[in-house]
Scaffold this active site. Sequence first.
Site, PDB file in Angstrom:
ATOM      1  N   LYS A 116     -13.321  -7.823  -7.310  1.00  0.00           N
ATOM      2  CA  LYS A 116     -13.755  -8.153  -5.945  1.00  0.00           C
ATOM      3  C   LYS A 116     -15.236  -8.455  -6.035  1.00  0.00           C
ATOM      4  O   LYS A 116     -16.028  -7.568  -6.371  1.00  0.00           O
ATOM      5  CB  LYS A 116     -13.524  -6.963  -5.009  1.00  0.00           C
ATOM      6  CG  LYS A 116     -12.073  -6.786  -4.605  1.00  0.00           C
ATOM      7  CD  LYS A 116     -11.905  -5.637  -3.638  1.00  0.00           C
ATOM      8  CE  LYS A 116     -10.443  -5.490  -3.251  1.00  0.00           C
ATOM      9  NZ  LYS A 116     -10.135  -4.180  -2.687  1.00  0.00           N
ATOM     10  N   LYS A 146       0.864  -1.179   0.000  1.00  0.00           N
ATOM     11  CA  LYS A 146       0.000   0.000   0.000  1.00  0.00           C
ATOM     12  C   LYS A 146       0.904   1.234   0.000  1.00  0.00           C
ATOM     13  O   LYS A 146       1.792   1.343   0.857  1.00  0.00           O
ATOM     14  CB  LYS A 146      -0.882   0.010   1.254  1.00  0.00           C
ATOM     15  CG  LYS A 146      -1.903  -1.110   1.287  1.00  0.00           C
ATOM     16  CD  LYS A 146      -3.082  -0.821   0.376  1.00  0.00           C
ATOM     17  CE  LYS A 146      -4.201  -1.819   0.589  1.00  0.00           C
ATOM     18  NZ  LYS A 146      -5.349  -1.580  -0.311  1.00  0.00           N
TER      19      LYS A 146
HETATM   20 MG   LIG Z   1      -7.126  -1.933  -4.010  1.00  0.00          MG
END
Ligand SMILES: [Mg+2]
Length: 373
Positions: free
Chosen positions: A262, A163
Amino acid sequence: MKIKQISLYIISAPLNEPFITHLETVTERAAIIVEAADSDGFKGYGEVTAFASPWYTEETLVTAQHMLKDFLIPALFECEISNPKELEFIFKRFRRNNMAKSGLEQAVWDLYAKQQGVSLSKLFGGTAKRIPSGAVVTGSSSRRAIQQIEDLHTEGYQRYKIKISRTNDTELLRDIRRYFPDLPLMADANSDYTLDDINHLKTLDEFRLLMLEQPLAHDDIAEHSLLQEKIKTPLCLDESIHSFQDAKGALLMGSCRIINIKMSRVGGWIQAKKIHDLCYSQNIPVWCGGMVEFGVSRAHNIALASLPGFTIAGDISSSSRYWEEDIIDPEVKVVNGWIAVPEKSGIGFGINERRLLAIANHKEVYKTRGEIK
Ligand SMILES: [Mg+2]
């Protein structure tokens, strides 16, 4: 299709380690487990992966519970479905709220697959017997991130996602590359940049990332196409893709070269499969993103990732990475970088009812007037 009742378990448990992005730090994870039962003793499970606050999508667990209770479960009960495919049309009249839809849709698909005696992987055309596993690294410093990667490397994870944000990207990536020059590495920016950062983003090409995920606005498709033209690193869209229509638009505009599917973000199996099929037909690789989820969602993701277009390792890691104890039995286990796709019917994992009840704060049961047949 027989459905007797839908139960919602509101659960929460602490994460083994905080999940840190520039948007939020998650230490305690809550979710809604949806259970669809028939009168023959079959039970299907789904998981609503919205967070407690709307930092990732507009949904929260409270809004999802409201949608399920006041709209989605009543809509399911008032229709007689013969196949869960019909849910696409039944739920279409309710805009978005994809995570609530996905949790209920997953439970009905799992129930259907168990009634048919087939695994979800097989039902949706999955071909892989095992799937490669990737891990998300959220270290708050280079030192912590490198330590996490070292630990994960011993378990054989095949792809690492870090991240990043505009304040730490270059330093973090440079430090990681110094330690791991050839590591299959990608970065997820969770929309921390704008097109004004285009020259800076070009400099990230030197880190030979597998992809840069969602650098620009969470609701943008057009500007990503301008950025993709200018940088060598393939862009991957995550937050921008809520539906088949979004995916179609992104591919038409050349906004990305990879899509993170997702299931919960796009509203369930049907949309996820449609996006997969579209990408597969255009040779656009896809992978399965994670939601810091419990085992039920993880199990659905394993089945999804067994479809042939999922050629990049997803964010599906061992249950033990997040949880002291998961709610499925057996737990998900990464062995030498791979996860076996179960052959048993439905999601292919049992439910650890003792653990589910131990972390459930609340349970609601909705019964059909007569059983839906
Ligand atoms: Mg992502």
